[in-house]
Design an enzyme around this catalytic site. Structure first.
Site, mmCIF file in Angstrom:
data_model
loop_
_atom_site.group_PDB
_atom_site.id
_atom_site.type_symbol
_atom_site.label_atom_id
_atom_site.label_comp_id
_atom_site.label_asym_id
_atom_site.label_seq_id
_atom_site.Cartn_x
_atom_site.Cartn_y
_atom_site.Cartn_z
ATOM 1 N N GLU A 116 1.813 -0.550 9.481
ATOM 2 C CA GLU A 116 0.366 -0.644 9.716
ATOM 3 C C GLU A 116 -0.037 -1.907 10.463
ATOM 4 O O GLU A 116 -1.151 -1.990 10.978
ATOM 5 C CB GLU A 116 -0.376 -0.566 8.383
ATOM 6 C CG GLU A 116 -1.864 -0.302 8.518
ATOM 7 C CD GLU A 116 -2.573 -0.166 7.181
ATOM 8 O OE1 GLU A 116 -3.823 -0.205 7.171
ATOM 9 O OE2 GLU A 116 -1.880 -0.021 6.142
ATOM 10 N N ARG A 159 -10.414 12.874 8.846
ATOM 11 C CA ARG A 159 -10.832 12.030 7.741
ATOM 12 C C ARG A 159 -12.118 11.270 8.057
ATOM 13 O O ARG A 159 -12.955 11.076 7.175
ATOM 14 C CB ARG A 159 -9.712 11.041 7.387
ATOM 15 C CG ARG A 159 -8.565 11.698 6.652
ATOM 16 C CD ARG A 159 -7.467 10.716 6.308
ATOM 17 N NE ARG A 159 -6.520 11.300 5.369
ATOM 18 C CZ ARG A 159 -5.462 10.665 4.893
ATOM 19 N NH1 ARG A 159 -5.204 9.420 5.268
ATOM 20 N NH2 ARG A 159 -4.658 11.256 4.039
ATOM 21 N N ASN A 166 0.817 -1.212 0.000
ATOM 22 C CA ASN A 166 0.000 0.000 0.000
ATOM 23 C C ASN A 166 0.852 1.264 0.000
ATOM 24 O O ASN A 166 0.396 2.335 -0.414
ATOM 25 C CB ASN A 166 -0.919 0.022 1.225
ATOM 26 C CG ASN A 166 -2.097 -0.912 1.078
ATOM 27 O OD1 ASN A 166 -2.571 -1.161 -0.024
ATOM 28 N ND2 ASN A 166 -2.574 -1.448 2.194
ATOM 29 N N HIS A 185 -7.189 2.497 5.843
ATOM 30 C CA HIS A 185 -6.147 2.188 6.826
ATOM 31 C C HIS A 185 -6.786 1.537 8.047
ATOM 32 O O HIS A 185 -7.898 1.899 8.439
ATOM 33 C CB HIS A 185 -5.444 3.483 7.251
ATOM 34 C CG HIS A 185 -4.126 3.292 7.935
ATOM 35 N ND1 HIS A 185 -2.929 3.338 7.263
ATOM 36 C CD2 HIS A 185 -3.817 3.046 9.229
ATOM 37 C CE1 HIS A 185 -1.933 3.142 8.120
ATOM 38 N NE2 HIS A 185 -2.448 2.960 9.319
#
Length: 641
Positions: free
Chosen positions: A607, A465, A178, A578
């Site tokens: 992540e 976000r 990613n 995410h």
């Protein structure tokens, strides 16, 4: 370059002996000439030019494409070469770039058919013989890293810096994951650039509000006190933008609803600028201007010169190419489980492309850097039980590449690691409504606005976000348009998108829903909006920019009024992006059990971890995460600490 190519294509060397082609030249005759054809890639039309002699396919050239930079590079290099070498179009796809691979084959098929070639017959005559399983592999290194994305390669560089030997295994045929399709943005305090930030309103009230909050822990109080001292000193200067590692950490923690670990974030923020300098030392290039990227909440965003995340991987791969025998990459190799010696992690069981067993022994440590699971529909539905998102089924697009599915999280769990914050899943507000891509986003940042299908603003564009995504989902058709003007992009032929293409390219080729109008009225007519409503939206917006009115939606950062045509818009929808949860780690990147003890030999970075971003990741913090924590994991694993 030779070293770089060697380590990237180790699997190809391992498996080359497994395949033999019946014929290296086509058995049918061709009509010599050059022919064109088109295929459908992830970014739209992909065009090729194919040159034939009387007896063979002589060359395949891609003449037009809008594929994702980095993710498609190897396919665009390897597939044309394979078609010429094997004299067929049904060649093996490049794993991790299958859509681009097939688009090239489709385009070559079309070109050959226009030349009167029977493609089915061609492929049948030149089909490879049966693949024979390769031999099993057994290798040893100081450090074994699972995952060839940003965290994995950052860790590999840090480990080899310490003199360790490293093996990286990557389940696809390309590095990046990613990270390579990311926006390429990087947050960190940088006073020299921040003092020249293009901003027309003060950020000071934002800081005062955070410092006025009642502390929820002694550490919170200590950080507030540190920021207060720094901020009071700043106000005695004539500088424009205040920042510090402590303020960066506090804002990141607050922006994630205080769910993350503030102690971890203080280390994260303190290492952000040194990691930026580390990147630059390897050749990574950033623009010389600070912005506030969408969802970053502050003017501290550095933007990559190269498209998306490709600049980071060029820097990483170029650096690793200098490491000689200390670095080995096994591509198309999928990790299946960790090798345990009692309660310690000592290696990795994996499977190669041909189904052969790959056993990797780690003398000092294993690093898991396999990413999150935002693209895994089953997992995101399983863990998102908070009610925050109305739907995370397959109906919701994703920005993630198909190969990132959360594998390493559960390998760590099987080794005894604790998983934390798994319910925290982020949507990106502004993905391509059809593909989930972000490479077609225009780099207008704060010089644009979000409008719905009625031509009205409905959310602050510099907000969180998650808040923006929820607001968009509530709009008609769950869609919004990003609106900007010639004030932000004076020349559409030069206005750049994240993927490196120009605004003009998208307009001219009718891609990603881009449309324009010489006047706002023209644009409104194209979009089926009330021109008067759209004009009022823009007029009101401009009063907020010049400070003559206060934005009722609460936007803080402003740069330019939007007054001059042409006007541009393109549609956007939220996409899963995410996952903030994952393996619990300490500040040395060790994986932890639920009782807080360290799993010896196991490190995690990127992540896959769950300690940093809380309930909402700030835009521009993911690359900081993989650089800071990848470096840390690699260095500590190499030292055995």
């Amino acid at each position: 370059m030779k070293k770089r190519l060697f380590f990237k294509f180790v699997p190809a060397l391992l498996f080359a002996a497994m395949i033999s082609v019946v014929s290296c030249k086509a058995s049918q005759s061709f009509k010599a000439g050059t022919y064109t054809g088109e295929g459908q890639g992830i970014g739209g039309k992909l065009a090729v030019s194919v040159t034939l002699s009387n007896k063979a396919i002589e060359s395949v050239e891609i003449t037009e494409q809008n594929e994702t930079p980095g993710l498609s590079d190897k396919a665009r290099e390897a597939i044309p070469a394979a078609i010429v070498a094997e004299q067929r179009t049904n060649v093996d796809v490049v794993s991790g770039s299958s859509i681009t691979s097939r688009a090239i084959m489709q385009a070559v098929d079309a070109a050959l058919k226009s030349a009167g070639v029977d493609v089915a017959k061609l492929n049948a005559k030149n089909t490879p013989k049966k693949v024979v399983k390769a031999e099993d592999v057994d290798m040893t290194a100081d450090v074994v890293i699972v995952g060839g994305g940003g965290a994995g390669l950052a860790a590999a560089i840090a480990a080899t810096d310490e003199g360790a030997s490293v093996i990286v295994i990557e389940k696809t045929g390309i590095f990046g994951g990613n990270s390579i399709v990311s926006g390429g943005i990087y947050n960190c305090p940088d006073p020299a650039l921040q003092d020249h930030a293009d901003i027309t309103s003060s950020l000071n009230p934002l800081i005062e509000a955070a410092l006025a909050e009642k502390p929820v822990s002694p550490l919170h109080a200590q950080v507030q006190a540190a920021v207060r001292r720094q901020f009071d000193a700043f106000k005695q200067t004539d500088k424009k933008v205040f920042d510090s590692p402590e303020w960066f950490a506090l804002q990141t923690w607050n922006g994630g609803d205080k769910v993350g670990d503030l102690d971890h974030l203080l280390v994260f923020a303190s290492q952000a600028y040194p990691a930026l300098e580390w990147l630059k030392s390897m050749g990574m290039e950033f623009t010389n201007k600070i912005n506030s990227a969408s969802g970053s909440l502050y003017m501290r965003t550095h933007t990559s010169v190269m498209p998306n995340g490709t600049g980071y991987f060029k820097a990483f791969e170029d650096t690793l190419a200098t490491r000689g025998d200390r670095f080995t990459a096994l591509m198309d190799t999928e990790a299946k489980s960790l090798i345990m010696d009692g309660s310690d992690v000592v290696g990795v069981h994996a499977v190669g492309k041909a189904g052969n067993n790959v056993t990797l022994h780690a003398k000092k440590g294993v690093i898991l850097a396999t990413g999150g699971f935002a693209g895994n529909v089953q997992l995101r539905q399983k863990y998102c039980q908070t009610g925050k998102w109305p739907d995370l089924s397959e109906k919701v697009i994703t920005t993630n590449v198909a190969s990132v599915t959360g594998d390493g999280i559960f390998m760590a769990q099987d080794a005894g690691a604790q998983l934390i914050n798994m319910e925290q899943i982020q949507l990106l507000p502004y993905a391509n409504p059809w593909t989930g891509a972000i490479s077609d986003i225009t780099l207008t940042y704060s010089a644009s606005m979000y409008i719905n299908k009625d031509g009205k603003r409905f959310v602050r564009e510099d907000g969180r976000r998650d808040e923006m995504s929820l607001a968009i989902i509530a709009q008609p058709d769950g869609l919004m348009y990003q609106l900007f003007s010639a004030d932000a992009v004076p020349d559409p032929a030069k206005g750049r998108t994240l993927g490196g293409k120009s605004v003009a390219y998208f307009l001219d080729n009718h891609l990603a829903g881009y449309v324009s109008g010489e006047t706002l009225a023209d644009l409104a007519k194209t979009l089926g909006m009330d021109a008067a409503v759209l004009q009022k939206t823009v007029d009101d917006f401009n009063t907020y920019v010049d400070g003559s009115a206060k934005d009722p939606l609460g936007r803080i950062t402003w740069t330019k009024k939007l007054v001059t045509g042409p006007w541009y818009v393109y549609p956007r929808k939220p996409a899963t992006h995410h996952t903030m949860g994952g393996v619990n780690v300490d500040n040395d990147a060790h994986a932890l059990r639920s009782d807080g003890t360290v799993i010896k030999g196991l490190y995690c970075a990127g992540e896959i971890t769950g300690n940093y971003h809380g309930a909402n990741r700030l835009g521009g913090n993911a690359i900081v995460d993989f650089c800071v924590n990848g470096r840390k994991a690699g260095a500590n694993a190499a030292k055995g600490i």
